[in-house]
Design a protein around this motif. Sequence first.
Motif, PDB file in Angstrom:
ATOM      1  N   GLN A 445       0.829  -1.192   0.000  1.00 59.66           N
ATOM      2  CA  GLN A 445       0.000   0.000   0.000  1.00 59.66           C
ATOM      3  C   GLN A 445       0.870   1.250   0.000  1.00 59.66           C
ATOM      4  O   GLN A 445       2.000   1.259   0.506  1.00 59.66           O
ATOM      5  N   LEU A 446       0.309   2.324  -0.576  1.00 53.23           N
ATOM      6  CA  LEU A 446       1.007   3.603  -0.566  1.00 53.23           C
ATOM      7  C   LEU A 446       1.031   4.170   0.846  1.00 53.23           C
ATOM      8  O   LEU A 446       0.127   3.947   1.648  1.00 53.23           O
ATOM      9  N   LYS A 447       2.089   4.899   1.154  1.00 51.98           N
ATOM     10  CA  LYS A 447       2.283   5.371   2.523  1.00 51.98           C
ATOM     11  C   LYS A 447       1.292   6.448   2.919  1.00 51.98           C
ATOM     12  O   LYS A 447       0.839   6.501   4.055  1.00 51.98           O
ATOM     13  N   HIS A 448       0.943   7.328   1.992  1.00 49.78           N
ATOM     14  CA  HIS A 448       0.078   8.467   2.304  1.00 49.78           C
ATOM     15  C   HIS A 448      -1.160   8.433   1.422  1.00 49.78           C
ATOM     16  O   HIS A 448      -1.076   8.071   0.239  1.00 49.78           O
ATOM     17  N   PRO A 449      -2.315   8.810   1.950  1.00 49.30           N
ATOM     18  CA  PRO A 449      -3.543   8.795   1.140  1.00 49.30           C
ATOM     19  C   PRO A 449      -3.441   9.658  -0.104  1.00 49.30           C
ATOM     20  O   PRO A 449      -4.025   9.344  -1.143  1.00 49.30           O
ATOM     21  N   GLY A 450      -2.696  10.761  -0.019  1.00 47.37           N
ATOM     22  CA  GLY A 450      -2.570  11.646  -1.175  1.00 47.37           C
ATOM     23  C   GLY A 450      -1.778  11.056  -2.316  1.00 47.37           C
ATOM     24  O   GLY A 450      -1.828  11.570  -3.444  1.00 47.37           O
ATOM     25  N   ASP A 451      -1.044   9.982  -2.047  1.00 51.36           N
ATOM     26  CA  ASP A 451      -0.240   9.356  -3.100  1.00 51.36           C
ATOM     27  C   ASP A 451      -1.096   8.684  -4.170  1.00 51.36           C
ATOM     28  O   ASP A 451      -0.595   8.365  -5.247  1.00 51.36           O
ATOM     29  N   ASN A 452      -2.384   8.458  -3.879  1.00 48.42           N
ATOM     30  CA  ASN A 452      -3.257   7.801  -4.855  1.00 48.42           C
ATOM     31  C   ASN A 452      -3.510   8.672  -6.086  1.00 48.42           C
ATOM     32  O   ASN A 452      -4.011   8.174  -7.096  1.00 48.42           O
ATOM     33  N   SER A 453      -3.197   9.948  -5.993  1.00 48.96           N
ATOM     34  CA  SER A 453      -3.372  10.838  -7.145  1.00 48.96           C
ATOM     35  C   SER A 453      -2.069  11.111  -7.869  1.00 48.96           C
ATOM     36  O   SER A 453      -2.051  11.865  -8.835  1.00 48.96           O
ATOM     37  N   ASN A 454      -0.996  10.501  -7.410  1.00 50.80           N
ATOM     38  CA  ASN A 454       0.309  10.689  -8.045  1.00 50.80           C
ATOM     39  C   ASN A 454       0.536   9.558  -9.040  1.00 50.80           C
ATOM     40  O   ASN A 454       0.733   8.409  -8.638  1.00 50.80           O
ATOM     41  N   PRO A 455       0.523   9.848 -10.362  1.00 47.16           N
ATOM     42  CA  PRO A 455       0.647   8.748 -11.349  1.00 47.16           C
ATOM     43  C   PRO A 455       1.995   8.042 -11.292  1.00 47.16           C
ATOM     44  O   PRO A 455       2.080   6.847 -11.579  1.00 47.16           O
ATOM     45  N   ILE A 456       3.052   8.745 -10.911  1.00 49.89           N
ATOM     46  CA  ILE A 456       4.372   8.106 -10.850  1.00 49.89           C
ATOM     47  C   ILE A 456       4.408   7.091  -9.720  1.00 49.89           C
ATOM     48  O   ILE A 456       4.874   5.948  -9.893  1.00 49.89           O
ATOM     49  N   LEU A 457       3.866   7.461  -8.546  1.00 46.61           N
ATOM     50  CA  LEU A 457       3.831   6.531  -7.421  1.00 46.61           C
ATOM     51  C   LEU A 457       2.885   5.366  -7.690  1.00 46.61           C
ATOM     52  O   LEU A 457       3.157   4.225  -7.285  1.00 46.61           O
ATOM     53  N   LEU A 458       1.788   5.639  -8.398  1.00 47.73           N
ATOM     54  CA  LEU A 458       0.874   4.549  -8.745  1.00 47.73           C
ATOM     55  C   LEU A 458       1.544   3.556  -9.680  1.00 47.73           C
ATOM     56  O   LEU A 458       1.348   2.331  -9.560  1.00 47.73           O
ATOM     57  N   ALA A 459       2.346   4.066 -10.632  1.00 42.65           N
ATOM     58  CA  ALA A 459       3.060   3.177 -11.548  1.00 42.65           C
ATOM     59  C   ALA A 459       4.080   2.331 -10.790  1.00 42.65           C
ATOM     60  O   ALA A 459       4.199   1.118 -11.028  1.00 42.65           O
ATOM     61  N   GLU A 460       4.831   2.934  -9.888  1.00 43.07           N
ATOM     62  CA  GLU A 460       5.790   2.178  -9.086  1.00 43.07           C
ATOM     63  C   GLU A 460       5.083   1.142  -8.226  1.00 43.07           C
ATOM     64  O   GLU A 460       5.589   0.016  -8.023  1.00 43.07           O
ATOM     65  N   ASN A 461       3.887   1.495  -7.735  1.00 37.52           N
ATOM     66  CA  ASN A 461       3.142   0.554  -6.903  1.00 37.52           C
ATOM     67  C   ASN A 461       2.680  -0.649  -7.714  1.00 37.52           C
ATOM     68  O   ASN A 461       2.662  -1.787  -7.208  1.00 37.52           O
ATOM     69  N   GLN A 462       2.296  -0.447  -8.974  1.00 36.61           N
ATOM     70  CA  GLN A 462       1.896  -1.571  -9.828  1.00 36.61           C
ATOM     71  C   GLN A 462       3.053  -2.535 -10.050  1.00 36.61           C
ATOM     72  O   GLN A 462       2.870  -3.756 -10.061  1.00 36.61           O
ATOM     73  N   ILE A 463       4.249  -1.999 -10.213  1.00 40.33           N
ATOM     74  CA  ILE A 463       5.423  -2.868 -10.381  1.00 40.33           C
ATOM     75  C   ILE A 463       5.696  -3.647  -9.106  1.00 40.33           C
ATOM     76  O   ILE A 463       6.008  -4.845  -9.147  1.00 40.33           O
ATOM     77  N   LYS A 464       5.540  -2.988  -7.958  1.00 42.20           N
ATOM     78  CA  LYS A 464       5.745  -3.680  -6.687  1.00 42.20           C
ATOM     79  C   LYS A 464       4.707  -4.789  -6.490  1.00 42.20           C
ATOM     80  O   LYS A 464       5.027  -5.876  -6.009  1.00 42.20           O
ATOM     81  N   ILE A 465       3.468  -4.508  -6.868  1.00 41.04           N
ATOM     82  CA  ILE A 465       2.413  -5.521  -6.732  1.00 41.04           C
ATOM     83  C   ILE A 465       2.716  -6.720  -7.615  1.00 41.04           C
ATOM     84  O   ILE A 465       2.536  -7.880  -7.209  1.00 41.04           O
ATOM     85  N   SER A 466       3.199  -6.479  -8.833  1.00 38.98           N
ATOM     86  CA  SER A 466       3.544  -7.581  -9.733  1.00 38.98           C
ATOM     87  C   SER A 466       4.672  -8.431  -9.159  1.00 38.98           C
ATOM     88  O   SER A 466       4.607  -9.668  -9.184  1.00 38.98           O
ATOM     89  N   ASP A 467       5.704  -7.779  -8.613  1.00 34.36           N
ATOM     90  CA  ASP A 467       6.809  -8.526  -7.995  1.00 34.36           C
ATOM     91  C   ASP A 467       6.328  -9.303  -6.771  1.00 34.36           C
ATOM     92  O   ASP A 467       6.726 -10.457  -6.553  1.00 34.36           O
ATOM     93  N   LYS A 468       5.463  -8.668  -5.977  1.00 35.47           N
ATOM     94  CA  LYS A 468       4.953  -9.328  -4.771  1.00 35.47           C
ATOM     95  C   LYS A 468       4.102 -10.533  -5.128  1.00 35.47           C
ATOM     96  O   LYS A 468       4.121 -11.566  -4.427  1.00 35.47           O
TER      97      LYS A 468
END
Length: 643
Positions: A445-468
């Motif tokens: 999960q993203l650390k801060h609620p506001g990160d859900n509107s950041n496309p760069i952090l969302l993209a990094e999170n998708q890569i992390k989810i795939s690895d996980k």
Amino acid sequence: MDHEEPDIVAAEKPSWFKSPLASDRLRRASEAQPHRESPKDALLWANSDDQVGYDGYPPFKRYEEPTLLEIFYDLFFAANYNVFAQSQEVTNHQRFKSYVGYFSLLWGTWLVVTLYDVRYVTDSIFERVARAVQLGVLIGFTIVAPNFNPEDQDQSTMMTLCINVLSAAVYFGITFRFQNKQSRVYITWYILTAAEAVVSIVISNFWKTLSFTRTHLMKRLSLITVMILGESIQTVAQNIATIVQTPAAWNPYTIGMITSATATIYCVFLVYFDWMRHLQLPPLRQQIWTALHYPFHLSLVLFMRGFTQLILFVKAFNVVTTVLNIWAPDVDVPDAVASDFNVTSRAVADQLLNQTNMVFELYPPKSDSVVRAVVNHSIANISMIPDNTWPDIQQWLLNFNDTTDLNDTTLNEFTIFIDQLFTIISSLTNSVFTLFDIDVSKDVQLKHPGDNSNPILLAENQIKISDKTRQRARLVFAYTYIACGCTLVLLVMMALVSRMTPVGRLPRLRFVICTLLGIGLALAAVIFFNPDEADNFLDSPWPIPAILLGWLVVTILVHIRGSGRARVLDTARSIMSLFRPRKGDKKVLSQDENADSQQVVLQFWPPTRENTDLSAAETLQGSGNAAPRHERRVSFRDVSPKG
């Protein structure tokens, strides 16, 4: 014709209290009559409290089958385990400890109640009220199941598990240790539960009236085994329902995998009950057999839980491969620009958008807004790459050699293109996995609620989810194969404990092969430490059939009997004797003398179950020094030189 009307007997209404004593056997010791039994039962009821007449100890009723109250309690146990298995998954070392800890408490509680039931249970109002309280305890287990984690304690969960007459007082005393702090006092639960079970089993060896001989304890344990396997079949059915909701679900790959999974569970069922030859054992063997069921049931639930999850993972990987085969070839850089040096970034982006929309139409993502936002942002980034980048990349790929280098600007743009492709592939993969109810986004999960509107952090999170997701699949594969091997080895141990006949050469070979198969299946999990090899194996169609092949071999070995082999050896020996020269000084025995010699040999080489038609009790009863009471069939193993 006159038909005899059946007697209609009304059900007896339960009384407030009912004695568990067998009133028809309450006689004085002087009135005791010798209890004669058939030779078949002589061994099975040895050391029983019912071997002779009443000897002064209070005799308790013994039931051949579990009562309805007991079966109802077992159903609650199975339902509780099912809830926990669906709410808790083994995702790391900490969750594994929680899984083992919870199941140990649940199984220990069930065992303590069962040890009481098989000896003292009656159908009375008091017993029904007591059963209601015991069911309430299991409901308490269900309440705490989703949040049970001793390493990250939830205060209300840990305190609820304590509120369940000595153990109750101790549990109540430690309740207050969980207020606003982490505590290791929960270990008391395991100590007291184990102590109750051990004490109950130990004292049964000192008083006949408290023994488990001639009870239905073994049937209760086997009933729990059936319920665990039944829950696994239910989970497989749920997984099938999940799979068929996806497009083009039914193909040879899916049919073969589901068939393999169902056949594996059936083989485990057959091996367990075919090796369980007796429903009664001598006291010590019965206690060892009972104790072995704790690690066996623990291994079985881990094996079945991981095995059913592995079905979804393997199918999801197969679908991902299909999706990438549809999507990837048209975005390969050399093919995309080989025919046109004037290709634009917008054209490449439009191609990617068309292919991605095609995939989303076939496999619509559950979290549509997040996945589409990440994919659209990546495609927009590709569209902004300078157009002169593509001819430079194409020229570098076509004329690649050690002396050709890309300039820094082109290399940077090419890196951006590859990164965006990797983000799109990760997003598509995650979208497919969510369709199969495999979602690890809660663990990343993203650390801060506001990160859900950041496309760069969302993209990094998708890569992390795939690895996980890949890491989770490798973990499920590893503990499934380890638990599978442990299950098989423990089955061999229980078969040896419950075997009441001598272990001949063929059974010995069978046990050795089955043990080696179990160890081999467990050791197959070592490729977990090589992620690339583990991923390649999971992408192949073999994770499920490999387990089935092992259990098929075991099932076939279990059903190979020694009598057929003995006949083959007898025939071969007879044929060889035709070509063997006779010694002139050797006395040829007459038929009667030969028969006498065989009877002598039998005293030292007792027949096994494989070469006789006798039961286990009859086999051992007739193999002593006394003359056998039953006629025997003599095979090669009975009169072998070794004997």
